[in-house]
Design a protein around this motif. Structure first.
Motif, PDB file in Angstrom:
ATOM      1  N   HIS A 132       3.015 -18.359 -27.400  1.00 16.53           N
ATOM      2  CA  HIS A 132       2.542 -17.634 -28.583  1.00 16.53           C
ATOM      3  C   HIS A 132       2.562 -16.142 -28.271  1.00 16.53           C
ATOM      4  CE1 HIS A 132      -0.396 -17.394 -32.207  1.00 16.53           C
ATOM      5  NE2 HIS A 132      -0.083 -16.155 -31.861  1.00 16.53           N
ATOM      6  N   HIS A 185       3.962 -12.324 -30.210  1.00 15.14           N
ATOM      7  CA  HIS A 185       4.612 -11.641 -31.334  1.00 15.14           C
ATOM      8  C   HIS A 185       5.535 -10.585 -30.739  1.00 15.14           C
ATOM      9  CE1 HIS A 185       1.639 -13.146 -34.449  1.00 15.14           C
ATOM     10  NE2 HIS A 185       0.993 -13.396 -33.323  1.00 15.14           N
ATOM     11  N   HIS A 241      -1.499 -19.715 -36.971  1.00 13.84           N
ATOM     12  CA  HIS A 241      -2.796 -19.370 -36.378  1.00 13.84           C
ATOM     13  C   HIS A 241      -3.879 -20.232 -36.994  1.00 13.84           C
ATOM     14  CE1 HIS A 241      -0.357 -15.660 -35.929  1.00 13.84           C
ATOM     15  NE2 HIS A 241      -1.042 -15.491 -34.818  1.00 13.84           N
ATOM     16  N   HIS A 275      -4.889 -20.173 -30.921  1.00 16.98           N
ATOM     17  CA  HIS A 275      -6.316 -19.841 -30.836  1.00 16.98           C
ATOM     18  C   HIS A 275      -7.270 -21.033 -30.890  1.00 16.98           C
ATOM     19  CE1 HIS A 275      -5.035 -15.803 -30.719  1.00 16.98           C
ATOM     20  NE2 HIS A 275      -4.480 -15.871 -31.912  1.00 16.98           N
ATOM     21  N   ASP A 305      -0.251 -13.948 -26.709  1.00 18.65           N
ATOM     22  CA  ASP A 305      -0.522 -13.391 -28.037  1.00 18.65           C
ATOM     23  C   ASP A 305      -0.414 -11.863 -28.077  1.00 18.65           C
ATOM     24  OD1 ASP A 305      -1.063 -13.474 -30.786  1.00 18.65           O
ATOM     25  OD2 ASP A 305      -3.216 -13.250 -30.477  1.00 18.65           O
TER      26      ASP A 305
HETATM   27 ZN   LIG Z   1      -0.817 -14.414 -32.909  1.00 19.85          ZN
END
Ligand SMILES: [Zn+2]
Length: 420
Positions: free
Chosen positions: A68, A70, A216, A255, A306
Motif C-alpha cells: 500500500h 501512493h 482504504h 489501515h 502508505d
Molecule cells: Zn493510502
C-alpha cells in the motif's frame, strides 16, 4: 548459461514465527531464478564445476514488498502535518492534480522506482492519481513487480479528479493503460468518494476480470463519522464495501484501525487482506491497529508504507515502527514476524507467493544485501540492528538490491524533501 552462487549469511522467512538461517549460506541463481539455497558447501555439492562463486560482504534477505503506497505522493511524503481529512483535502488532492502533466508524471515515476529499489523494495501495490495516463506512465517506468490502479473518485473531491461514471473510468483505464489483472488494481479511493452504485459496478468489474481490489477502510475516527453520515443504511464502514461486492480474497484493505467485532468477522469470512501501515497511522495520529484482534480472527496482513502519509518508503522503517508501536502497547511482536510481513506476506497478498516473496528454490531471484552486524548468527538481533536508526539511514541501508537476478547498485541516495 552457467549459474552464479552467492555466498553470504542468509535469512529466509517462512512464516510469522519461522525463518531459515544460514551462517555460511549459498544461493544458486540461473536466468533470474533461484535454483538452490542452503549451506554453501551443500549448494556447491549439487552444483556444476563451472558455477561462478561471488562472495558478498553482508547478509542476504528477500527483497521487500510494499502492498500500500501512493506512488504519486512520493515527492511530498511526510511533508504535511494534519489529520486524515484536512490532509487529503488541503494537501494531497492539489498535489495529485499535477499528474495530469505527463512530463511531470514520468519524472516522478522514475524517481519513485529509483528510491524504492535503493531501499530494497522489489514489488508492491501502488495507488496512482485519478489520471489513466499516469497509470500507464507508472507501468512503463516500472522497476520490479508492481500492480497499480488509478484512484476512482466520483464526488467529494476537486472536479479535475472525479469521473462521471464507472464506465467512463474503466473505459479510460483500459484504453490508456491496457494493463491486465497482473498489473492493474481496481482502486475505489474510499467510500466518501464513491456512490453505492459506482462501488457495485467496480466490484462486479473486478470479479469478472479477476482483478485485485484496493481501498482504504477505517483509518481515522473523524473519517468514520463522515462515512456513517453519508451511508446511513449501512451497518458499519465494512458493510458499505461488503454490500458493493468489493470484499474477497483479492481485496487489500489499507489501515483497518478502528473495526468492531462484526467487521473483523466479515473480513475473515470474505478472506480479505489488510495492508497494515503503522508508520502512516502514527504520522497522521490515526490510532494503532488492533493487532490482537487481527490475530484472534486469523486475518492475513502484510506491512505497507502508505507513502505519502507514511513518511518513508523504506520497509525497514515500517518494520521499525511496527515493532515499536505494538511493543509500546505490550503486544508481543518479533523481528522474525516483521521480516515475514515485509516480504513473503506481501507476495502472498499479491497472489505471487509461488514465484516471489522469499528465497525458496524456483522463485524469482529478488533479494537484498544488508550490512553484516557481525558476530555469530542471530536473526532477531540482526533484524533489530537493521531496523535501528533514523528514517534516512534506513532508506539507504541496503548495500544492493537484485531483481530477477539483476543487480541494482545504489546510484543515488534517496532523501526526504525539506520540510515545507
Ligand atoms: Zn493510502
Amino acid at each position: 548459461m552457467s549459474a552464479v552462487v552467492y555466498r553470504a549469511p542468509m535469512l529466509n522467512p517462512r512464516g510469522a514465527d519461522t525463518l531459515d538461517a544460514w551462517a555460511d549460506g549459498g544461493l544458486r541463481v540461473r536466468d533470474g531464478r533461484i535454483e538452490a539455497i542452503g549451506d554453501f558447501d551443500a549448494v556447491m555439492r549439487v552444483g556444476e564445476a563451472h558455477d561462478h562463486v561471488e562472495v558478498l560482504e553482508g547478509v542476504i534477505v528477500p527483497g521487500f514488498a510494499d502492498v500500500h503506497i501512493h506512488w504519486v505522493q512520493h515527492p511530498v511524503r511526510g511533508a504535511f502535518e494534519a489529520s486524515l481529512m484536512p490532509w487529503l483535502r488541503e494537501h494531497i488532492w492539489p498535489e495529485e492534480m499535477r499528474y495530469a502533466d505527463e512530463v511531470f508524471a514520468a519524472a516522478a515515476a522514475r524517481r519513485f522506482y529509483t528510491d524504492t529499489v535503493r531501499a530494497g523494495t522489489v514489488m508492491g501495490m501502488s495507488y496512482s492519481s485519478a489520471h489513466a495516463d499516469a497509470v500507464r506512465i507508472a507501468d512503463d517506468a516500472r522497476v520490479g513487480d508492481w500492480m497499480t490502479g488509478d484512484v476512482v473518485m466520483e464526488h467529494g473531491a476537486p472536479e479535475a479528479l472525479t469521473r462521471a461514471s464507472v464506465h467512463e473510468a474503466i473505459e479510460l483505464d483500459r484504453r490508456a493503460s491496457g494493463l491486465g489483472a497482473e498489473r492493474y488494481v481496481v482502486t475505489p479511493r474510499f467510500a466518501l468518494n464513491c456512490t453505492p452504485r459506482l462501488m457495485a459496478d467496480l466490484g462486479a468489474y473486478a470479479r469478472v476480470g479477476g482483478f485485485h481490489v484496493q481501498t482504504h477502510l477505517s483509518e481515522s475516527a473523524a473519517e468514520i463519522r463522515e462515512v456513517l453520515r453519508e451511508f446511513p443504511e449501512a451497518d458499519d464502514y465494512t458493510d458499505i464495501y461488503d454490500r458493493a461486492g468489493l470484499l474477497g480474497p483479492r481485496t487489500v484493505l489499507g489501515h483497518c484501525v478502528h473495526l468492531s467485532a462484526r467487521e473483523w468477522a466479515v473480513l475473515r469470512a470474505r478472506g480479505c487482506w489488510i495492508a497494515h501501515c503503522p508508520s502512516s497511522n502514527e504520522a497522521l495520529d490515526s490510532g494503532r491497529m488492533d493487532l490482537e484482534a487481527v490475530r484472534r480472527h486469523g486475518i492475513p496482513y502484510a506491512l505497507a508504507s502508505d507513502v505519502g502519509a507514511g513518511p518513508s518508503h523504506s520497509l525497514l522503517h515500517v518494520m521499525q515502527r511496527f515493532l515499536e508501536i505494538h511493543r509500546a502497547a505490550d503486544v508481543a511482536v518479533s523481528g522474525t514476524e516483521a521480516l515475514y510481513r515485509a516480504t513473503l506476506a506481501g507476495a502472498e497478498c499479491m497472489g505471487r507467493s509461488v514465484v516471489a516473496g522469499n528465497l525458496d528454490a524456483s522463485k524469482r531471484a529478488d533479494f537484498v544485501l544488508l550490512p553484516s552486524p557481525g558476530g555469530p548468527l542471530d536473526a532477531e538481533g540482526w533484524i533489530g540492528e537493521w531496523t535501528r536508526g533514523a528514517m534516512h539511514e534506513l532508506e539507504n541501508r541496503p548495500l544492493a538490491t537484485w531483481i530477477a537476478g539483476e543487480r541494482h547498485d545504489p546510484a543515488t541516495v534517496s532523501v526526504n524533501p525539506p520540510p515545507p
